[in-house]
Design a protein around this motif. Structure first.
Motif, PDB file in Angstrom:
ATOM      1  N   ALA A  62      24.530  30.667  14.639  1.00  0.00           N
ATOM      2  CA  ALA A  62      25.957  30.999  14.635  1.00  0.00           C
ATOM      3  C   ALA A  62      26.197  32.436  14.176  1.00  0.00           C
ATOM      4  N   HIS A  63      25.142  33.116  13.714  1.00  0.00           N
ATOM      5  CA  HIS A  63      25.281  34.530  13.348  1.00  0.00           C
ATOM      6  C   HIS A  63      25.246  35.450  14.571  1.00  0.00           C
ATOM      7  N   ASN A  64      24.805  34.949  15.728  1.00  0.00           N
ATOM      8  CA  ASN A  64      24.537  35.838  16.861  1.00  0.00           C
ATOM      9  C   ASN A  64      25.753  36.243  17.705  1.00  0.00           C
ATOM     10  N   HIS A 118      27.476  39.051  11.544  1.00  0.00           N
ATOM     11  CA  HIS A 118      26.880  39.127  12.879  1.00  0.00           C
ATOM     12  C   HIS A 118      25.443  39.642  12.782  1.00  0.00           C
ATOM     13  N   ARG A 119      24.548  38.986  13.530  1.00  0.00           N
ATOM     14  CA  ARG A 119      23.155  39.420  13.583  1.00  0.00           C
ATOM     15  C   ARG A 119      22.794  39.587  15.066  1.00  0.00           C
ATOM     16  N   GLY A 120      22.419  40.773  15.459  1.00  0.00           N
ATOM     17  CA  GLY A 120      22.054  41.057  16.849  1.00  0.00           C
ATOM     18  C   GLY A 120      20.673  40.513  17.177  1.00  0.00           C
ATOM     19  N   LYS A 165      16.998  24.343   3.073  1.00  0.00           N
ATOM     20  CA  LYS A 165      18.242  24.599   2.332  1.00  0.00           C
ATOM     21  C   LYS A 165      18.545  26.087   2.359  1.00  0.00           C
ATOM     22  N   ASP A 166      19.654  26.421   3.020  1.00  0.00           N
ATOM     23  CA  ASP A 166      20.040  27.809   3.195  1.00  0.00           C
ATOM     24  C   ASP A 166      21.341  27.994   2.398  1.00  0.00           C
ATOM     25  N   LYS A 167      21.209  28.153   1.081  1.00  0.00           N
ATOM     26  CA  LYS A 167      22.382  28.112   0.199  1.00  0.00           C
ATOM     27  C   LYS A 167      23.474  29.130   0.521  1.00  0.00           C
ATOM     28  N   PRO A 168      23.139  30.349   0.945  1.00  0.00           N
ATOM     29  CA  PRO A 168      24.227  31.316   1.220  1.00  0.00           C
ATOM     30  C   PRO A 168      24.979  31.054   2.522  1.00  0.00           C
ATOM     31  N   HIS A 169      24.488  30.140   3.363  1.00  0.00           N
ATOM     32  CA  HIS A 169      24.963  30.029   4.750  1.00  0.00           C
ATOM     33  C   HIS A 169      26.130  29.066   4.937  1.00  0.00           C
ATOM     34  N   ILE A 170      27.170  29.556   5.613  1.00  0.00           N
ATOM     35  CA  ILE A 170      28.329  28.730   5.987  1.00  0.00           C
ATOM     36  C   ILE A 170      28.628  29.009   7.448  1.00  0.00           C
ATOM     37  N   VAL A 172      28.635  32.979   8.125  1.00  0.00           N
ATOM     38  CA  VAL A 172      28.665  34.008   7.087  1.00  0.00           C
ATOM     39  C   VAL A 172      27.677  33.601   5.999  1.00  0.00           C
ATOM     40  N   ASP A 173      26.965  34.583   5.450  1.00  0.00           N
ATOM     41  CA  ASP A 173      26.092  34.331   4.300  1.00  0.00           C
ATOM     42  C   ASP A 173      26.726  35.005   3.092  1.00  0.00           C
ATOM     43  N   VAL A 174      26.891  34.230   2.033  1.00  0.00           N
ATOM     44  CA  VAL A 174      27.574  34.739   0.834  1.00  0.00           C
ATOM     45  C   VAL A 174      26.713  34.518  -0.403  1.00  0.00           C
TER      46      VAL A 174
END
Ligand SMILES: [Zn+2]
Length: 140
Positions: free
Chosen positions: A61-63, A38-40, A123-128, A70-72
């Motif tokens: 989708a983080h908000n 989650h990102r505020g 390209k946002d590799k950690p992002h799902i 999720v970023d992994v």
């Protein structure tokens, strides 16, 4: 079998149920860290200003809370030396290995995900994220 460290556990708590199920299955097979869920509002605008995100608040989708993204990072985090500085290795093959585990597990669980590694422009590799997160937000 790999398991989550304390920081990953705290971040996991802010995920929607489908992403919780997904990370719980993926960690059985591949070791990774949960670096963002989650990102505020302030954090989202900060990420935008720093160039880590192309989205303003509620365009990501983080908000929502719980989060639909999720970023992994692979664990241990892939590092590379660049001009004498150690930095994140975004070209490491580990990213592809990790994301392929997530894609297979998502399919097994019947969860539709969109992965930043497949984004055309940025390209946002950690992002799902959940593919239908915008529809889900409307239902809250
Ligand atoms: Zn993300």
């Amino acid at each position: 079998m790999p398991k989550f460290g304390n920081t990953s556990k705290e971040k996991r708590a802010l995920l929607c149920n489908d992403l919780k199920r997904l990370v719980d299955e993926a960690i059985k097979e591949y070791d990774f860290s949960i670096v963002e869920t989650h990102r505020g509002k302030a954090e989202q605008e900060r990420a935008f200003n720093l160039g880590f995100s192309k989205a303003h608040f509620m365009q990501s989708a983080h908000n929502p809370c719980p989060a639909y993204a999720v970023d992994v990072y692979p664990y241990p985090t892939p590092k590379v030396q660049h001009n004498g500085v150690i930095e994140l290795d975004s070209n490491s093959a580990e990213w592809d290995k990790m994301i392929s585990v997530f894609k297979r597990k998502a399919q097994e669980l019947g969860i539709k995900i969109t992965c930043g590694i497949d984004f055309k422009s940025f390209k946002d590799k950690p992002h799902i994220e959940l593919t239908d997160w915008k529809e889900r937000v409307k239902k809250i």
